[in-house]
Design a protein around this motif. Sequence first.
Motif, PDB file in Angstrom:
ATOM      1  N   LYS A   7       0.851  -1.184   0.000  1.00 24.83           N
ATOM      2  CA  LYS A   7       0.000   0.000   0.000  1.00 24.83           C
ATOM      3  C   LYS A   7       0.884   1.230   0.000  1.00 24.83           C
ATOM      4  CE  LYS A   7      -3.977   2.021   0.246  1.00 24.83           C
ATOM      5  NZ  LYS A   7      -4.833   2.108  -0.891  1.00 24.83           N
ATOM      6  N   SER A   8       0.499   2.240  -0.755  1.00 21.61           N
ATOM      7  CA  SER A   8       1.264   3.469  -0.863  1.00 21.61           C
ATOM      8  C   SER A   8       0.347   4.648  -0.552  1.00 21.61           C
ATOM      9  CB  SER A   8       1.836   3.589  -2.274  1.00 21.61           C
ATOM     10  OG  SER A   8       2.624   4.735  -2.392  1.00 21.61           O
ATOM     11  N   PHE A   9       0.814   5.553   0.317  1.00 24.17           N
ATOM     12  CA  PHE A   9       0.052   6.733   0.711  1.00 24.17           C
ATOM     13  C   PHE A   9       0.839   7.981   0.354  1.00 24.17           C
ATOM     14  CE2 PHE A   9      -0.908   3.408   3.781  1.00 24.17           C
ATOM     15  CZ  PHE A   9      -2.293   3.359   3.721  1.00 24.17           C
ATOM     16  N   ARG A  10       0.161   8.971  -0.171  1.00 25.49           N
ATOM     17  CA  ARG A  10       0.802  10.252  -0.432  1.00 25.49           C
ATOM     18  C   ARG A  10       0.664  11.115   0.809  1.00 25.49           C
ATOM     19  NH1 ARG A  10      -1.423  14.490  -4.715  1.00 25.49           N
ATOM     20  NH2 ARG A  10      -0.551  16.267  -3.643  1.00 25.49           N
ATOM     21  N   VAL A  15       6.163  13.263  -1.538  1.00 27.81           N
ATOM     22  CA  VAL A  15       6.562  12.358  -0.451  1.00 27.81           C
ATOM     23  C   VAL A  15       5.520  11.253  -0.328  1.00 27.81           C
ATOM     24  CG1 VAL A  15       7.086  12.146   2.004  1.00 27.81           C
ATOM     25  CG2 VAL A  15       7.664  14.248   0.798  1.00 27.81           C
ATOM     26  N   ARG A  16       5.986   9.994  -0.387  1.00 24.52           N
ATOM     27  CA  ARG A  16       5.087   8.852  -0.286  1.00 24.52           C
ATOM     28  C   ARG A  16       5.543   7.903   0.817  1.00 24.52           C
ATOM     29  NH1 ARG A  16       1.748   8.913  -4.491  1.00 24.52           N
ATOM     30  NH2 ARG A  16       0.970   6.821  -4.230  1.00 24.52           N
ATOM     31  N   LEU A  17       4.574   7.317   1.508  1.00 22.09           N
ATOM     32  CA  LEU A  17       4.827   6.271   2.502  1.00 22.09           C
ATOM     33  C   LEU A  17       4.372   4.963   1.882  1.00 22.09           C
ATOM     34  CD1 LEU A  17       5.488   5.262   5.377  1.00 22.09           C
ATOM     35  CD2 LEU A  17       3.115   5.787   5.968  1.00 22.09           C
ATOM     36  N   ASN A  18       5.287   4.012   1.770  1.00 21.88           N
ATOM     37  CA  ASN A  18       5.005   2.715   1.174  1.00 21.88           C
ATOM     38  C   ASN A  18       5.057   1.650   2.263  1.00 21.88           C
ATOM     39  OD1 ASN A  18       5.208   3.868  -1.572  1.00 21.88           O
ATOM     40  ND2 ASN A  18       7.334   4.091  -0.990  1.00 21.88           N
ATOM     41  N   ILE A  19       4.032   0.834   2.341  1.00 28.13           N
ATOM     42  CA  ILE A  19       3.960  -0.210   3.364  1.00 28.13           C
ATOM     43  C   ILE A  19       3.742  -1.550   2.666  1.00 28.13           C
ATOM     44  CG2 ILE A  19       2.684  -1.052   5.360  1.00 28.13           C
ATOM     45  CD1 ILE A  19       1.786   1.838   5.833  1.00 28.13           C
ATOM     46  N   THR A  27       9.538   7.568   0.222  1.00 32.83           N
ATOM     47  CA  THR A  27      10.073   7.962  -1.070  1.00 32.83           C
ATOM     48  C   THR A  27       9.867   9.448  -1.263  1.00 32.83           C
ATOM     49  OG1 THR A  27       9.568   5.798  -2.010  1.00 32.83           O
ATOM     50  CG2 THR A  27       9.947   7.576  -3.561  1.00 32.83           C
ATOM     51  N   THR A  28      10.932  10.143  -1.629  1.00 30.91           N
ATOM     52  CA  THR A  28      10.838  11.570  -1.936  1.00 30.91           C
ATOM     53  C   THR A  28      11.240  11.776  -3.384  1.00 30.91           C
ATOM     54  OG1 THR A  28      13.086  11.970  -1.179  1.00 30.91           O
ATOM     55  CG2 THR A  28      11.336  12.309   0.417  1.00 30.91           C
ATOM     56  N   GLY A  29      10.633  12.753  -4.014  1.00 32.63           N
ATOM     57  CA  GLY A  29      10.901  13.042  -5.418  1.00 32.63           C
ATOM     58  C   GLY A  29       9.654  12.779  -6.232  1.00 32.63           C
ATOM     59  N   GLY A  33      13.120  13.997 -12.440  1.00 32.47           N
ATOM     60  CA  GLY A  33      14.233  14.135 -11.515  1.00 32.47           C
ATOM     61  C   GLY A  33      14.445  12.873 -10.700  1.00 32.47           C
ATOM     62  N   PRO A  34      15.422  12.896  -9.818  1.00 29.65           N
ATOM     63  CA  PRO A  34      15.741  11.694  -9.038  1.00 29.65           C
ATOM     64  C   PRO A  34      14.744  11.435  -7.918  1.00 29.65           C
ATOM     65  CG  PRO A  34      17.189  13.481  -8.428  1.00 29.65           C
ATOM     66  CD  PRO A  34      16.364  13.974  -9.573  1.00 29.65           C
ATOM     67  N   ARG A  35      14.593  10.167  -7.566  1.00 32.15           N
ATOM     68  CA  ARG A  35      13.775   9.732  -6.430  1.00 32.15           C
ATOM     69  C   ARG A  35      14.696   9.056  -5.426  1.00 32.15           C
ATOM     70  NH1 ARG A  35      10.867   8.563 -10.775  1.00 32.15           N
ATOM     71  NH2 ARG A  35      11.573   6.432 -10.894  1.00 32.15           N
ATOM     72  N   HIS A  36      14.484   9.352  -4.160  1.00 31.02           N
ATOM     73  CA  HIS A  36      15.277   8.764  -3.084  1.00 31.02           C
ATOM     74  C   HIS A  36      14.334   7.972  -2.185  1.00 31.02           C
ATOM     75  CE1 HIS A  36      18.605  11.330  -4.263  1.00 31.02           C
ATOM     76  NE2 HIS A  36      17.752  12.336  -4.289  1.00 31.02           N
TER      77      HIS A  36
END
Length: 65
Positions: A7-10, A15-19, A27-29, A33-36
């Motif tokens: 599950k992924s939440f914005r 900025v996303r929170l992935n569970i 995840t940021t980005g 551009g790049p994602r970290h």
Amino acid sequence: MPLTFRKSFRILPGVRLNINKRSWSITTGGKNGPRHTRSSTGRRTTSMDLPGPFGWRRTTTSKRR
């Protein structure tokens, strides 16, 4: 075929929170551009989409004690 949970939440724009079943990650980005990504397991990934069928990814894993 095994069942999986993800599950992924914005949280904020870019900025996303992935569970998933075993861990969570931030995840940021965005699309351009790049994602970290930083995972609760110590995994850090930087990725970027390049024009055409190309992509770039670098993953580092820290050793947990």
